[in-house]
Design an enzyme around this catalytic site. Structure first.
Site, PDB file in Angstrom:
ATOM      1  N   GLY A  23      -6.463   1.437  -2.815  1.00 18.36           N
ATOM      2  CA  GLY A  23      -7.074   1.021  -4.083  1.00 18.36           C
ATOM      3  C   GLY A  23      -6.381   1.803  -5.196  1.00 18.36           C
ATOM      4  O   GLY A  23      -6.258   3.039  -5.124  1.00 18.36           O
TER       5      GLY A  23
ATOM      6  N   ASP B 282      -3.653  -3.906  -9.425  1.00 16.53           N
ATOM      7  CA  ASP B 282      -2.802  -2.763  -9.074  1.00 16.53           C
ATOM      8  C   ASP B 282      -1.794  -2.454 -10.163  1.00 16.53           C
ATOM      9  O   ASP B 282      -1.326  -1.322 -10.289  1.00 16.53           O
ATOM     10  CB  ASP B 282      -2.100  -3.010  -7.740  1.00 16.53           C
ATOM     11  CG  ASP B 282      -3.093  -2.870  -6.608  1.00 16.53           C
ATOM     12  OD1 ASP B 282      -3.834  -3.835  -6.341  1.00 16.53           O
ATOM     13  OD2 ASP B 282      -3.180  -1.766  -6.043  1.00 16.53           O
TER      14      ASP B 282
ATOM     15  N   LYS C 155      -4.195  -7.607  -4.791  1.00 24.90           N
ATOM     16  CA  LYS C 155      -4.124  -7.885  -3.353  1.00 24.90           C
ATOM     17  C   LYS C 155      -3.691  -9.312  -3.053  1.00 24.90           C
ATOM     18  O   LYS C 155      -4.148 -10.252  -3.699  1.00 24.90           O
ATOM     19  CB  LYS C 155      -5.500  -7.589  -2.741  1.00 24.90           C
ATOM     20  CG  LYS C 155      -5.638  -7.823  -1.248  1.00 24.90           C
ATOM     21  CD  LYS C 155      -4.588  -7.128  -0.426  1.00 24.90           C
ATOM     22  CE  LYS C 155      -4.477  -5.654  -0.676  1.00 24.90           C
ATOM     23  NZ  LYS C 155      -3.241  -5.053  -0.101  1.00 24.90           N
TER      24      LYS C 155
HETATM   25  O1  MRU Z   1      -3.674  -2.365  -0.371  1.00 27.78           O
HETATM   26  P1  MRU Z   1      -4.867  -1.858  -1.130  1.00 27.78           P
HETATM   27  O2  MRU Z   1      -6.125  -1.884  -0.346  1.00 27.78           O
HETATM   28  O3  MRU Z   1      -4.579  -0.503  -1.765  1.00 27.78           O
HETATM   29  O4  MRU Z   1      -5.033  -2.883  -2.318  1.00 27.78           O
HETATM   30  C1  MRU Z   1      -6.108  -2.718  -3.206  1.00 27.78           C
HETATM   31  C2  MRU Z   1      -6.220  -3.782  -4.195  1.00 27.78           C
HETATM   32  O5  MRU Z   1      -5.412  -4.686  -4.273  1.00 27.78           O
HETATM   33  C3  MRU Z   1      -7.327  -3.681  -5.193  1.00 27.78           C
HETATM   34  O6  MRU Z   1      -7.803  -4.933  -5.528  1.00 27.78           O
HETATM   35  C4  MRU Z   1      -6.794  -2.983  -6.444  1.00 27.78           C
HETATM   36  O7  MRU Z   1      -6.202  -1.764  -6.111  1.00 27.78           O
HETATM   37  C5  MRU Z   1      -7.829  -2.765  -7.448  1.00 27.78           C
HETATM   38  S1  MRU Z   1      -8.906  -1.475  -6.879  1.00 27.78           S
HETATM   39  C6  MRU Z   1      -9.965  -1.003  -8.017  1.00 27.78           C
END
Ligand code: MRU
Length: 353
Positions: free
Chosen positions: A51, A239, A250
């Site tokens: 995240g 991200d 994601k």
């Molecule tokens: O691969 P991850 O689990 O780190 O991806 C996380 C995401 O894509 C979240 O939607 C994003 O980081 C926003 S978190 C507040």
């Protein structure tokens, strides 16, 4: 912490960094402790912590640990070698810009220090990054919830954007928590989020603990849910957001946005300004992490795909700004994002319609 904010994925306790091992949830709640920066970078790379904002907060605490070790090794010359540790942390994952934002902030603080023991000053900066993130989430929760009309409705979310993914409370899940508390929504649909199952394992875990009714669906079922008129908004995190509002999140987020547009469902991105990368004019420049094929070919460590099949596993995709109805930040809301509105947000923190 309020009634809907009871989880902390990242904590500084007794001079050590403590992370919930998110790979094991919800079957097991295990905490790992770290006093070594290489291990912290490994924890980010291997998804112990994930995240975007949580990765940034974790990296900041990693720099505190690095400062302690470098000072013990080199005394007044600690600044000569700590750059290697920042590079190790920066190499852990490529897409979430919060990582690089937090490291830049720690680097600026390092440059202001002398040869004395840096730990207290670095810890104060890391703690500030952490606390500011939680405060931003509460603010975004209010701003985003206010966009949801009516009462007792339902929304769809993707991945996990809650306390586990942030300093605490959450971005998209913060809006959802806030909208549930104020009665604007009564139900949450959550994509299971293949291949890593952040929705099924983490979002559902957080919402069940908060007693927010949650229904999981396979990612491919989302279009049919929208067609039935069962959700008014899709609410996701980010991200990295480019200067024109294009948003990396994601894998599967882009598909949800296309489907939302087709069905007249509104699409909200919720992210602190630390997620905005004004150096990239569009989303085309956002580095997209490719992860191991095994994440697609296997489930819970057991191979499910036919032997001989290959897998393509981009961890993120980019949703073009034209599919986004609102970007909610702690500095304000940008409706129908454009480069001009994004610039105005950064400068003035005002709502631009
Ligand atoms: O691969 P991850 O689990 O780190 O991806 C996380 C995401 O894509 C979240 O939607 C994003 O980081 C926003 S978190 C507040």
């Amino acid at each position: 912490m309020n009634q809907h904010d009871t989880i902390r994925a990242v904590e500084w306790i007794d001079g050590q960094l403590r992370l919930i091992d998110q790979r094991l949830l919800p079957q097991e709640t295990r905490f790992n402790t770290y006093d070594d920066v290489t291990a912290v970078a490994g924890a980010i790379r291997d998804m112990v912590v994930r995240g975007a904002p949580a990765i940034g907060v974790t990296a900041a605490y990693g720099v505190v640990l690095a400062g302690r070790v470098r000072f013990a090794e080199a005394g007044a010359n600690w600044q000569a070698t700590i750059a290697q540790d920042l590079a190790t942390l920066a190499a852990s994952r490529p897409t979430a810009v919060n990582l690089f934002w937090a490291l830049d902030r720690m680097k600026t603080r390092i440059a202001q220090l002398d040869g004395g023991d840096p730990e207290a000053a670095l810890l104060a900066e890391a703690t500030a990054i952490h606390e500011e993130d939680v405060a931003a989430n509460y603010r975004m929760g209010e701003l985003g919830a206010a966009l949801i009309e009516g009462t007792g409705g339902a929304v769809l979310t993707h991945c996990n954007t809650g306390s586990l993914a942030t300093g605490g409370y959450g971005t998209a899940l913060g809006v959802i928590r806030s909208a549930f508390t104020s009665g604007r929504i009564a139900h949450v649909f959550a994509d299971e989020t293949r291949p890593w199952l952040q929705g099924a394992r983490l979002t559902a875990w957080e919402l069940v603990q908060d007693r927010v009714p949650v229904t999981l669906l396979a990612d491919g079922a989302a279009a049919y849910l929208m067609k039935q008129g069962r959700v008014s908004w899709v609410i996701v995190g980010a991200d990295r957001i480019a200067a024109n509002g294009d948003t990396a999140n994601k894998i599967g987020t882009y598909s949800a946005a296309v489907n939302a547009k087709h069905h007249g469902v509104k699409f909200m991105v919720v992210a602190p300004t630390s997620t905005i990368d004004m150096s990239l004019p569009t989303g085309a420049g956002i580095p997209i992490e490719q992860r191991a094929a095994d994440e697609v070919l296997a489930l819970a460590g057991k191979r499910v795909a036919a032997q001989g099949a290959e897998a393509w596993n981009p961890s993120f995709d980019v949703t073009p700004a034209e599919l986004i109805d609102a970007i909610v930040t702690e500095k304000g809301v940008v409706l129908n994002p454009t480069p001009e509105k994004m610039r105005a947000l950064q400068i003035n923190g005002v709502r631009v319609d």
